[in-house]
Design a protein around this motif. Structure first.
Motif, mmCIF file in Angstrom:
data_model
loop_
_atom_site.group_PDB
_atom_site.id
_atom_site.type_symbol
_atom_site.label_atom_id
_atom_site.label_comp_id
_atom_site.label_asym_id
_atom_site.label_seq_id
_atom_site.Cartn_x
_atom_site.Cartn_y
_atom_site.Cartn_z
ATOM 1 N N THR A 43 -25.975 31.101 72.947
ATOM 2 C CA THR A 43 -24.514 31.018 73.057
ATOM 3 C C THR A 43 -23.818 31.416 71.766
ATOM 4 O OG1 THR A 43 -24.392 28.697 72.319
ATOM 5 C CG2 THR A 43 -24.759 29.109 74.686
ATOM 6 N N GLY A 44 -24.537 31.352 70.645
ATOM 7 C CA GLY A 44 -23.912 31.674 69.368
ATOM 8 C C GLY A 44 -23.044 30.573 68.806
ATOM 9 N N VAL A 45 -23.042 29.386 69.422
ATOM 10 C CA VAL A 45 -22.220 28.274 68.952
ATOM 11 C C VAL A 45 -22.892 27.625 67.742
ATOM 12 C CG1 VAL A 45 -21.357 25.972 69.543
ATOM 13 C CG2 VAL A 45 -21.223 27.822 71.214
ATOM 14 N N PRO A 46 -22.169 27.368 66.652
ATOM 15 C CA PRO A 46 -22.747 26.638 65.522
ATOM 16 C C PRO A 46 -23.173 25.238 65.966
ATOM 17 C CG PRO A 46 -20.705 27.721 64.874
ATOM 18 C CD PRO A 46 -20.795 27.833 66.359
ATOM 19 N N LEU A 47 -24.356 24.805 65.513
ATOM 20 C CA LEU A 47 -24.952 23.589 66.042
ATOM 21 C C LEU A 47 -25.366 22.616 64.947
ATOM 22 C CD1 LEU A 47 -27.428 25.277 68.544
ATOM 23 C CD2 LEU A 47 -25.226 24.252 69.139
ATOM 24 N N VAL A 48 -25.322 21.327 65.297
ATOM 25 C CA VAL A 48 -26.024 20.278 64.572
ATOM 26 C C VAL A 48 -26.870 19.566 65.606
ATOM 27 C CG1 VAL A 48 -25.842 18.107 63.329
ATOM 28 C CG2 VAL A 48 -24.262 19.959 62.807
ATOM 29 N N THR A 49 -28.188 19.687 65.509
ATOM 30 C CA THR A 49 -29.073 19.061 66.487
ATOM 31 C C THR A 49 -29.786 17.873 65.851
ATOM 32 O OG1 THR A 49 -30.881 20.587 65.930
ATOM 33 C CG2 THR A 49 -29.416 21.209 67.736
ATOM 34 N N VAL A 50 -29.893 16.805 66.626
ATOM 35 C CA VAL A 50 -30.542 15.569 66.178
ATOM 36 C C VAL A 50 -31.893 15.458 66.879
ATOM 37 C CG1 VAL A 50 -30.362 13.063 66.062
ATOM 38 C CG2 VAL A 50 -28.303 14.480 65.851
ATOM 39 N N PRO A 51 -32.996 15.423 66.144
ATOM 40 C CA PRO A 51 -34.320 15.384 66.786
ATOM 41 C C PRO A 51 -34.500 14.138 67.656
ATOM 42 C CG PRO A 51 -34.506 15.918 64.451
ATOM 43 C CD PRO A 51 -33.088 15.467 64.677
ATOM 44 N N VAL A 52 -34.971 14.353 68.873
ATOM 45 C CA VAL A 52 -35.267 13.260 69.808
ATOM 46 C C VAL A 52 -36.565 13.592 70.526
ATOM 47 C CG1 VAL A 52 -32.849 12.584 70.158
ATOM 48 C CG2 VAL A 52 -33.874 14.347 71.616
#
Length: 317
Positions: free
Chosen positions: A73-82
């Motif tokens: 999608t090209g959206v800037p992300l912050v992902t939290v590991p789960v």
């Protein structure tokens, strides 16, 4: 900057039928598509497509196949590991635009994972203009999760905290309205009626007139403003200073999935650019209408916006 939170993301699989859905039968499909979804992600996708700065925060396992669609999608992300993997939702549409949805519950979040998501959201809100809390909550997350997020953000950033927009339903929305005083909520008419505990007249000739007094029970005492989407009847914006109603232009509907998310994104895009309330509502309606002309949960771009008139009128309050 528009920061979004999607606690329960989904891989949205859309199947387009050649004829209306016939329960219990075997039918031919004319096509299918997959999109990285979840209400907050949808808002960020629309914002990014319109060159509005955005950042999407979500829980995501490192080995989750959903990451491929999401990064596309090209959206800037912050992902939290789960540990758990993103759910898959199924949408069935027919040529008339009738939509049937099957939503799975999603992966369970542990208490440490939930705390990590909240911490990531707080950090992401530095210099943010809006924080959007959107969508259902996954298993293992209490109904007041969004209240926890709002409290943590406001405690950390004080007067510099972003304004809070909430797009959810049921107990999660009730908890936010009861305890957190968000700056904006975006229910549809059914979610609004459920929130207030009042049955709207389903046969009302003027849905706007039916919705306005119900929303006024909340604005401004419990929420700063309400953007109430009404499907083909348009939308109503109620603030402390006034109320406005608008109707969409004539369009051909392909899928209604994600239309409310696009409406919210349109409103926020206009607001961050300094538009007046009536213009924010008009932009919300344009983006919501554009989303319904696209298959699946595609994010409308400015090129997709309908060119027809979107009349907006002030309401007596």
């Amino acid at each position: 900057m528009i920061v979004t939170v999607t606690a329960n993301p989904s891989l949205d699989r859309t199947v387009a039928l050649e004829a209306p859905l016939e329960v219990g039968s075997v039918q031919a499909a004319r096509g299918a598509r997959e999109d990285a979804g979840g209400k907050g992600i949808n808002v960020s996708r629309v914002a990014a497509a319109s060159d509005a700065p955005t950042l999407a925060v979500l829980p995501l396992a490192a080995d989750d196949p959903f990451a491929v669609s999401l990064h596309g999608t090209g959206v800037p992300l912050v992902t939290v590991p789960v540990a758990g993997h993103v759910r898959a939702n199924i949408t069935i549409t027919d040529p008339a635009g009738e939509t049937t949805k099957l939503n799975l519950p999603g992966a369970r979040l542990t208490d440490p994972e939930r705390a990590a998501v909240i911490a990531a959201v707080v950090d992401a809100c530095a210099h943010a203009h809006w924080l959007v809390l959107a969508g259902s909550l996954p298993p293992g997350v209490p109904d007041d999760f969004y209240v926890e997020v709002i409290d943590a953000v406001r405690e950390r950033w004080g007067d510099a905290a972003p304004r809070i927009a909430v797009d959810t339903s049921g107990p999660a929305l009730s908890a936010v309205v009861e305890r957190a005083h968000p700056d904006l909520i975006k229910p549809n008419e059914h979610e609004l009626a459920d929130l207030v505990g009042i049955a709207l007249d389903a046969a009302a000739a003027d849905l706007v007139a039916a919705v306005l007094p119900v929303a006024r029970r909340l604005v401004p005492e419990r929420v700063g403003a309400a953007l109430v989407t009404l499907g083909g009847d348009g939308a109503v914006l109620i603030t402390a200073d006034g109320a406005w109603a608008g109707r969409p232009p004539r369009i051909r509907v392909q899928s209604t999935v994600g239309a409310g998310d696009s409406s919210l994104a349109g409103y926020l895009i206009a607001d961050t650019r300094g538009a007046a309330p009536a213009e924010c509502l008009r932009t919300a309606i344009r983006y919501g209408a554009a989303a319904t002309t696209l298959p699946g949960t595609q994010a409308p771009t400015p090129r997709d916006l309908p060119t027809g008139d979107v009349p907006v009128r002030a309401l007596d309050v």
